[in-house]
Design a protein around this motif. Sequence first.
Motif, PDB file in Angstrom:
ATOM      1  N   MET A 137      47.044  83.336  84.207  1.00  0.00           N
ATOM      2  CA  MET A 137      47.325  83.772  85.647  1.00  0.00           C
ATOM      3  C   MET A 137      46.895  82.783  86.712  1.00  0.00           C
ATOM      4  N   ASP A 138      47.533  82.733  87.814  1.00  0.00           N
ATOM      5  CA  ASP A 138      46.962  81.801  88.744  1.00  0.00           C
ATOM      6  C   ASP A 138      46.238  82.507  89.670  1.00  0.00           C
ATOM      7  N   PRO A 139      45.257  81.989  90.439  1.00  0.00           N
ATOM      8  CA  PRO A 139      44.340  82.702  91.031  1.00  0.00           C
ATOM      9  C   PRO A 139      44.734  83.944  92.031  1.00  0.00           C
ATOM     10  N   GLU A 140      45.927  83.694  92.698  1.00  0.00           N
ATOM     11  CA  GLU A 140      46.809  84.352  93.521  1.00  0.00           C
ATOM     12  C   GLU A 140      47.099  85.809  92.765  1.00  0.00           C
ATOM     13  N   ASN A 141      47.482  85.663  91.624  1.00  0.00           N
ATOM     14  CA  ASN A 141      48.082  86.953  90.755  1.00  0.00           C
ATOM     15  C   ASN A 141      46.856  87.383  90.052  1.00  0.00           C
ATOM     16  N   GLU A 142      45.482  86.750  89.792  1.00  0.00           N
ATOM     17  CA  GLU A 142      44.583  87.070  88.690  1.00  0.00           C
ATOM     18  C   GLU A 142      44.026  88.552  89.432  1.00  0.00           C
ATOM     19  N   GLU A 143      43.998  88.503  90.850  1.00  0.00           N
ATOM     20  CA  GLU A 143      43.442  89.758  91.227  1.00  0.00           C
ATOM     21  C   GLU A 143      44.100  90.992  91.066  1.00  0.00           C
ATOM     22  N   LYS A 144      45.453  91.047  91.237  1.00  0.00           N
ATOM     23  CA  LYS A 144      46.533  91.897  90.898  1.00  0.00           C
ATOM     24  C   LYS A 144      46.451  92.373  89.469  1.00  0.00           C
ATOM     25  N   MET A 145      46.258  91.327  88.578  1.00  0.00           N
ATOM     26  CA  MET A 145      46.270  91.558  87.092  1.00  0.00           C
ATOM     27  C   MET A 145      45.040  92.193  86.847  1.00  0.00           C
ATOM     28  N   ASN A 146      43.642  91.963  87.154  1.00  0.00           N
ATOM     29  CA  ASN A 146      42.537  92.570  87.125  1.00  0.00           C
ATOM     30  C   ASN A 146      42.716  94.155  87.418  1.00  0.00           C
ATOM     31  N   GLU A 147      43.419  94.366  88.581  1.00  0.00           N
ATOM     32  CA  GLU A 147      43.733  95.940  89.229  1.00  0.00           C
ATOM     33  C   GLU A 147      44.386  96.641  87.905  1.00  0.00           C
ATOM     34  N   ALA A 148      45.464  95.724  87.491  1.00  0.00           N
ATOM     35  CA  ALA A 148      46.124  96.669  86.371  1.00  0.00           C
ATOM     36  C   ALA A 148      45.390  96.845  85.260  1.00  0.00           C
ATOM     37  N   ILE A 149      44.671  95.641  84.792  1.00  0.00           N
ATOM     38  CA  ILE A 149      43.777  95.854  83.529  1.00  0.00           C
ATOM     39  C   ILE A 149      42.843  97.270  83.827  1.00  0.00           C
ATOM     40  N   ALA A 150      42.364  97.292  84.847  1.00  0.00           N
ATOM     41  CA  ALA A 150      41.397  98.215  85.314  1.00  0.00           C
ATOM     42  C   ALA A 150      42.094  99.766  85.215  1.00  0.00           C
ATOM     43  N   GLU A 151      43.438  99.712  85.504  1.00  0.00           N
ATOM     44  CA  GLU A 151      44.107 100.892  85.493  1.00  0.00           C
ATOM     45  C   GLU A 151      44.417 101.176  83.866  1.00  0.00           C
ATOM     46  N   VAL A 152      44.549 100.143  83.053  1.00  0.00           N
ATOM     47  CA  VAL A 152      44.988 100.308  81.710  1.00  0.00           C
ATOM     48  C   VAL A 152      43.577 100.777  80.762  1.00  0.00           C
ATOM     49  N   ILE A 153      42.471 100.344  81.228  1.00  0.00           N
ATOM     50  CA  ILE A 153      41.222 100.455  80.321  1.00  0.00           C
ATOM     51  C   ILE A 153      40.627 101.670  80.992  1.00  0.00           C
ATOM     52  N   ARG A 154      40.952 102.242  81.977  1.00  0.00           N
ATOM     53  CA  ARG A 154      39.982 103.730  82.364  1.00  0.00           C
ATOM     54  C   ARG A 154      40.050 104.498  81.224  1.00  0.00           C
ATOM     55  N   GLY A 155      38.893 105.055  81.060  1.00  0.00           N
ATOM     56  CA  GLY A 155      38.529 106.000  79.801  1.00  0.00           C
ATOM     57  C   GLY A 155      38.978 105.525  78.484  1.00  0.00           C
ATOM     58  N   LYS A 156      38.946 104.173  78.262  1.00  0.00           N
ATOM     59  CA  LYS A 156      39.341 103.714  76.988  1.00  0.00           C
ATOM     60  C   LYS A 156      37.916 103.190  76.234  1.00  0.00           C
ATOM     61  N   THR A 157      37.957 102.804  75.085  1.00  0.00           N
ATOM     62  CA  THR A 157      37.206 101.986  74.464  1.00  0.00           C
ATOM     63  C   THR A 157      37.767 100.403  74.525  1.00  0.00           C
ATOM     64  N   VAL A 158      37.067  99.582  75.167  1.00  0.00           N
ATOM     65  CA  VAL A 158      37.653  98.287  75.402  1.00  0.00           C
ATOM     66  C   VAL A 158      36.813  97.020  74.921  1.00  0.00           C
ATOM     67  N   ILE A 159      37.249  96.250  74.487  1.00  0.00           N
ATOM     68  CA  ILE A 159      36.809  95.027  73.840  1.00  0.00           C
ATOM     69  C   ILE A 159      37.526  93.794  74.366  1.00  0.00           C
ATOM     70  N   VAL A 160      36.638  93.140  75.302  1.00  0.00           N
ATOM     71  CA  VAL A 160      37.017  92.035  76.190  1.00  0.00           C
ATOM     72  C   VAL A 160      36.811  90.661  75.414  1.00  0.00           C
ATOM     73  N   ILE A 161      37.614  89.725  75.283  1.00  0.00           N
ATOM     74  CA  ILE A 161      37.190  88.304  74.790  1.00  0.00           C
ATOM     75  C   ILE A 161      37.511  87.409  76.071  1.00  0.00           C
ATOM     76  N   ALA A 162      36.313  86.964  76.622  1.00  0.00           N
ATOM     77  CA  ALA A 162      36.228  86.297  77.944  1.00  0.00           C
ATOM     78  C   ALA A 162      35.788  84.984  77.956  1.00  0.00           C
ATOM     79  N   HIS A 163      36.423  84.179  78.634  1.00  0.00           N
ATOM     80  CA  HIS A 163      35.795  82.782  79.006  1.00  0.00           C
ATOM     81  C   HIS A 163      35.222  82.701  80.384  1.00  0.00           C
ATOM     82  N   ARG A 164      35.899  83.419  81.192  1.00  0.00           N
ATOM     83  CA  ARG A 164      35.365  83.572  82.595  1.00  0.00           C
ATOM     84  C   ARG A 164      34.443  84.754  82.766  1.00  0.00           C
TER      85      ARG A 164
END
Length: 583
Positions: free
Chosen positions: A498-525
């Motif tokens: 993701m480029d910085p412009e779309n990363e915020e929108k993507m994070n919002e989408a991810i927040a929608e996806v993971i709500r109420g779920k058991t989530v494991i994130v592999i992250a570098h940032r």
Amino acid sequence: MFKKVLEYAGEYRKTTYAAIAAMLIGIVMNVLPFWFIYQLIRPLLMRESITAEYIIWRIIAIVVCVLMYAVFYVWGLSLSHRSAYNTLKNLRISLQDKLEKQPLGIIQEKGIGSIKKMFIDDIETIELMLAHALPEGIANLAIPVMVFAGMFLVDWKLGLLALCSLPLGLMAMTVMYRIGMKKMHNYYGAAQNMNNTIVEYINGMEVVKVFNRDGESYHRFEGDVKRYRDFTLAWYRACWLWMAIYKSIVPSVALFVLPIGAYLVIQGYSTLPDLALVLCMSFGIGAPLLKAVGFMPMIAQINYRIENLEQMMSTPPLQQSNKPFAGKNHSVRFKDVRFTYKDTEVLHGISLEVPEGSLTALIGESGSGKSTLAKLLVHFYDVTGGAVAIGGQDIRNMSLEALNHEISYVAQEQFLFNISLLENIRLGKLDATDEEVMAAAEKAQCGEFLARLENGIHTMAGDGGKQLSGGERQRISLARAILKNAPIIVLDEATAFMDPENEEKMNEAIAEVIRGKTVIVIAHRLHSIVNADQICVLNSGNLVAAGTHKELMKSCPEYQKLWRAAEDSEQWKVSTMKGEDAL
């Protein structure tokens, strides 16, 4: 020798037997004309009178035999090809079944080139053996055996002379066969490496061109091709001489019969008619004998080829059962997990609890074991030691289908099939309506780039999804996960492209996806996971620490080092952007 062939032939064994029988009859028809020729020669040798009718009937018999040979031989080939292709079908299905039971990580390690070679190239070479070598080899061998037996009945001395050329020819063929088998392993290995290199060379063409690595990449490509050429030529070069010897000697059944047999006739030990009959019979079996001897190495290779294919699928299948998911909840537990990769242990007794409905982030330097741990959860591999459980149920005690129903795995790079984007998303839930697919695409922030496409969501993805950018492919894969709606979600750098412009929108989408779920994130940032319920720090396959961001900042030097590196990276980005604006 034919155990493997008959095993895969299944119900087509009878067709194989029928093919051999038909070819056997055909070859008999091909040998019989020499008997009728003898009947024409014998009266001349004995100075007996013959009628025109006698000659005509023998000529008619010869013509009929030639026609019958063509009919039965072609019929036998038709039957053998039908049996061969159905045997190969059964072989491919069996290998596919074994492939599907292999750990997905092992399949990825084998490489596209070697698997393609196995399912297409290697199996196609077996077709020649099954359709020709097996039925023709057996049929062509049976006739000479019967004819030699007939020679001994006519005159055992002449029959023995007829056999004299065989040991010489078979010795040459045996030497050739032994040399060939020693070099066969190198030949197949070189062919497999060349296939993998060609596939990699083509897939990586863009990187090669962009970074001016044509020379290095081409040298590797050229090297593997040359090695394949060298191994192939070395194989043939070692066999050429012996091949020429046996092909010259084996069909020359009359090599000893004619000179020595003539001497025996002159001395009165044999009769001239018997010599003529044995000579006619020897001329009749020369071609079948050469074919039989030529097919023998190929027949011997059939089992070798099939066993070689089976060997590629010899990795123990993934440990699983037919049980459904029966966990008490959707918490995840890694209990003293150890994993060995190519004789090196890369995870060293990791124990970790991921409560249901929580967000756990796995962080660490490259090679620390983050992705490996996540892949063990989605059962890409079996653990070497310890256990991975969901809701208290070991993932090895459920079917892979049941496990996949409970987990959505979104990797850095997702594969898209060359079907419409709509159908690519629908893979997350095959019975989803178009409206549900569209809703998932919107939640994954796909709407913006879909609107730019001429056919929108009905656009074809292209081979491997090449019609889309990396970020767009990742959003399509996220839409799949949204549509699947699994209770456990594993995100492996979901915003990597993701480029910085779309990363915020993507994070919002991810927040929608993971709500109420058991989530494991592999992250570098690290800035993206500061609010995680639990952050697990890995280093060289060990779990160094686990806790919240605040806890780790106070107590974990490894996390503090990673955080400082993340801060410096952010500062570098800001400085770079200011410099660009100034320009």
